[in-house]
Design an enzyme around this catalytic site. Structure first.
Site, mmCIF file in Angstrom:
data_model
loop_
_atom_site.group_PDB
_atom_site.id
_atom_site.type_symbol
_atom_site.label_atom_id
_atom_site.label_comp_id
_atom_site.label_asym_id
_atom_site.label_seq_id
_atom_site.Cartn_x
_atom_site.Cartn_y
_atom_site.Cartn_z
ATOM 1 N N ARG A 194 -21.285 78.895 44.270
ATOM 2 C CA ARG A 194 -20.732 77.527 44.287
ATOM 3 C C ARG A 194 -19.934 77.249 45.554
ATOM 4 O O ARG A 194 -19.808 76.107 45.992
ATOM 5 C CB ARG A 194 -19.883 77.272 43.039
ATOM 6 C CG ARG A 194 -18.680 78.176 42.909
ATOM 7 C CD ARG A 194 -18.063 78.108 41.511
ATOM 8 N NE ARG A 194 -17.210 79.252 41.274
ATOM 9 C CZ ARG A 194 -15.885 79.207 41.147
ATOM 10 N NH1 ARG A 194 -15.259 78.054 41.201
ATOM 11 N NH2 ARG A 194 -15.180 80.291 40.948
ATOM 12 N N GLU A 218 -19.619 62.950 31.263
ATOM 13 C CA GLU A 218 -20.798 63.326 32.053
ATOM 14 C C GLU A 218 -21.899 62.278 32.022
ATOM 15 O O GLU A 218 -22.677 62.157 32.973
ATOM 16 C CB GLU A 218 -21.344 64.679 31.573
ATOM 17 C CG GLU A 218 -20.389 65.836 31.786
ATOM 18 C CD GLU A 218 -19.287 65.921 30.739
ATOM 19 O OE1 GLU A 218 -19.410 65.253 29.682
ATOM 20 O OE2 GLU A 218 -18.288 66.640 30.960
ATOM 21 N N PHE A 267 -22.886 70.828 30.810
ATOM 22 C CA PHE A 267 -22.598 69.415 30.474
ATOM 23 C C PHE A 267 -23.431 68.450 31.325
ATOM 24 O O PHE A 267 -23.716 67.335 30.900
ATOM 25 C CB PHE A 267 -21.111 69.117 30.675
ATOM 26 C CG PHE A 267 -20.202 70.225 30.191
ATOM 27 C CD1 PHE A 267 -20.434 70.824 28.955
ATOM 28 C CD2 PHE A 267 -19.147 70.673 30.959
ATOM 29 C CE1 PHE A 267 -19.615 71.852 28.509
ATOM 30 C CE2 PHE A 267 -18.330 71.706 30.520
ATOM 31 C CZ PHE A 267 -18.559 72.303 29.293
#
Lengths: 295, 328
Positions: free
Chosen positions: B22, B70, B95
């Site tokens: 990430r 979301e 999500f």
């Protein structure tokens, strides 16, 4: 640009639009009846008075944006677009047919002039918010985004997520319109999932609420003008309408939410083979009698 | 090892350099924002976790915090894209796309808006958070969507390149990134292009097709297999859709044995994609390694890889077994 009309001309135009909706639905053999009919007045007002747009230049970069979040009301959107000159009215009879640009629910990439693809409910207001955020970043404050929502659609959580965000970022160029016709597929809105106190709900989410009779074209145009003038909060117009407006046997009856004329026998309605003819006869005779309160 | 791939020099060392994938996304997004003023970023209350804070700090006027919402993350992103912006929407993969798949389908894919979906904390590297947060179905979900490219980088360096490539890609994309540190396999000189697979190690006996963090494990397995006298080819597949059939078929027609390895459900994931390709074009003995129709659980990533049989050792054993079985 679209030529401005008098209120009386707009009211007559709305009945022409209703007549086309009945013909389109009868020809298609399926689709939604009640919502498109009750939206005819406001949709006519939007496309012939309120919106800044040019049917000959659908991608004009100064245009206002109209989003139909309740995509199942596509027939009224297509009808007003054809009347406004986006495409030939003859094409209206291709609604829902194979190969048609008039898909069962609006599909942006198939028809110039559509701003979004819609149908799955609850997704219009968030897209309106995204558009408004982009305009804010680009310092475009002179364009408006009108987002039409159904009242049943307000069952969707996504709508309220978007309502919070629009208020948070003070996106006052977003104008919400709720078609408060009190019906959805399974029954009345208050039976299926109570929405009241609807005005209080929007207010508590940080919105200014204007309530009007959604069949009073003049009141709707005035409400839009007021909505544009209010800058400290986003504005939602809760427009009270009669589902199936203009066709006596459909009015107030939730059974007509999701079906077209001519496909089913419904209690209180003419036999199915007569439904379209009765509706058209009624709409044509009503059109002759229209006189607004303003006269 | 393929020299033209310019893999990391310390790749085969015990103390190989590691970094969360990430982090590469975060750096890539910051750079994409510097290169193109239309790049905007949205987050659902996970700004630092998803590494989008680097962009948010540099370009606060181009950062939107949507809160824990979301569905709205996707629809607001589509609205920004409608006005010419290039929105990167980030949350945990569980999500987004886990909760907002339909919004992504309708407002980004059918609507043809270039929304860039970043699914962080995907796979077993989410570790202690457990099954609810270890997104294992994202590849299957996103691979089913028309107008969507599915990108699973093997390390932070490749994630950075992928992010920059996404900013220039006309379609909606999905980028899968992981939470915990994993070995850095590639260098800035390693090629990356959306839609391409790469032969990271050459061999003639068996093809190990890997994606994400499993590419490292496959390379380590190939190294062990070499000592066993087995010449394994490692094909790294950073784009699962569109799948680079040319590169894969070229390898498989040579080796005639295939193992796919992914840190995701094999049903619908890389294993399925490769099985579909082979079934139609080159039926070949195939073993799919990954998560086999069950959910994850709490634990350290290394413990979980061990538990689910996704280490280099497991791959080595599977390859040896496959070759023995097929040569009997």
């Amino acid at each position: 640009m679209v030529k401005k009309m008098s209120i009386k001309e707009l009211e007559k135009k709305a009945y022409d639009v209703r007549i086309d909706i009945i013909k389109m639905l009868e020809h298609a053999g399926n689709g939604h009846s009640a919502g498109p009919l009750d939206l005819a007045d406001m949709m006519t007002a939007l496309y012939f008075d309120v919106l800044k747009h040019d049917p000959k230049k659908p991608d004009w970069d100064e245009r206002d944006l109209f989003i139909m979040s309740n995509g199942h009301c596509a027939p009224v959107l297509y009808a007003v677009m054809a009347h406004a000159g986006y495409f030939d009215k003859k094409e209206l009879m291709t609604l829902r047919r194979f190969g048609s640009r008039l898909q069962g629910h609006p599909e942006r990439t198939s028809l110039p002039g559509l701003e979004t693809t819609s149908g799955p409910l609850g997704e219009g207001l968030g897209q309106a918010a995204g558009m408004a955020l982009a305009m804010k970043m680009d310092q475009q404050s002179h364009r408006w985004i009108y987002c039409m929502m159904g009242d049943g659609e307000l069952n969707e959580g996504n709508i309220w997520e978007s309502a919070m965000l629009v208020a948070k970022y003070k996106l006052s160029n977003v104008i919400g319109i709720v078609d408060r016709n009190n019906i959805q597929i399974d029954g009345t809105t208050e039976y299926v999932m109570p929405l009241e106190d609807l005005k209080g709900k929007w207010e508590s989410f940080g919105w200014h609420v204007i309530e009007i009779d959604g069949h009073n074209i003049e009141a709707f145009i005035d409400a839009c003008a007021m909505a544009r003038a209010i800058v400290e909060k986003p504005v939602v117009i809760i427009a009270h309408t009669i589902p199936g407006k203009g066709v006596d046997y459909m009015e107030y009856d939730y059974h007509w939410h999701g079906i077209a004329v001519g496909i089913a026998d419904v209690a209180g309605a003419p036999p199915k083979h007569d439904q379209a003819a009765v509706a058209l006869r009624e709409l044509r005779s009503l059109k002759g009698k229209i006189t607004g309160d303003h006269e | 090892m393929s020299s033209s791939m310019h893999l990391a020099e310390d790749l085969y060392k015990k103390d190989v350099t590691s970094e969360p994938i990430r982090k590469g996304f975060g750096r890539g997004l910051l750079e994409a924002g510097k290169r193109n003023s239309n790049v905007v970023a949205l987050c659902a209350d996970l700004t630092e976790s998803t590494q989008i804070h680097l962009f948010a700090k540099e370009f606060p006027e181009r950062f939107i915090e949507v809160g824990i919402a979301e569905q709205n993350l996707a629809t607001v992103g589509a609205g920004l894209a409608a006005m010419g912006k290039i929105p990167f929407i980030s949350s945990y993969a569980a999500f987004s796309p886990g909760r907002n798949w339909e919004q992504i389908k309708t407002t980004a894919c059918i609507n043809q808006r270039p929304v860039k979906v970043i699914g962080s904390h995907a796979g077993l590297y989410t570790g202690p958070d457990g099954a609810t947060h270890q997104m294992l179905e994202d590849i299957a979900l996103m691979r089913a969507l028309p107008n969507m490219a599915v990108i699973v980088p093997c390390d932070s360096v490749e994630a950075e390149k992928a992010t920059l490539a996404m900013a220039n890609h006309p379609q909606a994309n999905y980028l899968r990134v992981a939470r915990d540190s994993s070995p850095i396999v590639t260098t800035t000189h390693t090629p990356f292009e959306i839609g391409k697979a790469y032969v990271f190690a050459k061999g003639d006996d068996i093809t190990l097709v890997a994606t994400g963090t499993m590419t490292y494990q496959a390379l380590m397995a190939a190294e062990m297999l070499f000592k066993d006298g087995i010449d394994a080819e490692v094909v790294h597949v950073p784009t699962i859709k569109p799948l680079d059939g040319v590169t894969l078929l070229h390898s498989v027609r040579k080796t005639k044995h295939v193992i796919t390895i992914e840190e995701a459900q094999i049903n619908g994931g890389l294993g399925s994609a490769v099985a579909e390709l082979l079934g139609e074009h080159a039926p070949t003995p195939l073993l799919r390694m990954g998560i086999k129709d069950r959910f994850g659980e709490s634990g350290q990533p290394a413990e979980l890889l061990e538990h689910f049989g996704l280490t280099a050792k497991n791959i080595r054993l599977a390859a040896v077994h496959m070759l023995e079985t097929n040569h009997k």
